[in-house]
Design an enzyme around this catalytic site. Sequence first.
Site, PDB file in Angstrom:
ATOM      1  N   GLY A  82       4.865   3.579  -5.366  1.00  0.00           N
ATOM      2  CA  GLY A  82       4.248   4.424  -4.349  1.00  0.00           C
ATOM      3  C   GLY A  82       3.124   5.283  -4.897  1.00  0.00           C
ATOM      4  O   GLY A  82       2.534   6.066  -4.166  1.00  0.00           O
ATOM      5  N   CYS A  83       2.833   5.131  -6.180  1.00  0.00           N
ATOM      6  CA  CYS A  83       1.743   5.880  -6.801  1.00  0.00           C
ATOM      7  C   CYS A  83       0.546   4.954  -6.985  1.00  0.00           C
ATOM      8  O   CYS A  83       0.717   3.777  -7.307  1.00  0.00           O
ATOM      9  CB  CYS A  83       2.170   6.431  -8.161  1.00  0.00           C
ATOM     10  SG  CYS A  83       3.546   7.583  -8.078  1.00  0.00           S
ATOM     11  N   ALA A  84      -0.646   5.472  -6.784  1.00  0.00           N
ATOM     12  CA  ALA A  84      -1.851   4.674  -6.978  1.00  0.00           C
ATOM     13  C   ALA A  84      -2.030   4.341  -8.462  1.00  0.00           C
ATOM     14  O   ALA A  84      -2.534   3.283  -8.810  1.00  0.00           O
ATOM     15  CB  ALA A  84      -3.066   5.422  -6.453  1.00  0.00           C
ATOM     16  N   SER A  85      -1.601   5.241  -9.328  1.00  0.00           N
ATOM     17  CA  SER A  85      -1.688   5.050 -10.771  1.00  0.00           C
ATOM     18  C   SER A  85      -0.368   4.491 -11.284  1.00  0.00           C
ATOM     19  O   SER A  85       0.624   4.460 -10.570  1.00  0.00           O
ATOM     20  CB  SER A  85      -1.947   6.384 -11.469  1.00  0.00           C
ATOM     21  OG  SER A  85      -3.030   7.045 -10.891  1.00  0.00           O
TER      22      SER A  85
END
Length: 139
Positions: free
Chosen positions: A49-52
């Site tokens: 769920g994190c872009a990174s």
Amino acid sequence: MATPAFEEIVETFEFLDDWEDRYRHVIELGKAFPDLDAAFQVPAFKVEGCASQVWLRPMVEGQGPGARFDFQGTSDAMIVRGLIAVLHALYSGLTAAEVGHVDAPAELARLGLNEHLSAQRSNGVRAMVDRIRKTAASA
């Protein structure tokens, strides 16, 4: 309810008028945050769920509601490493029961992060908070 380490970050942010200065401070917190050993940068610790790329390795000492919560973490993005450091200051050393009572959105709002993070970063912070809360709840 916030830890003394988090209150220190809040006080520093109060002295930094400009968001650019606050942003730089978050990055500095990330640079100073101990890195997570590569052996723990595995799917079991990856936060979805994190872009990174984000990994959080929980460490719970003891059992039940009195168990002490801590974690290590890292990211491939410096601002996210800084956000991990902020979350560490917010949660580290609390009991498992106390972690569940922290109103993370309200505490982070005290830093003004809500208005300045992209939607993707905000989703990533929520995903990290969810992982932290679930880990503490299962302790």
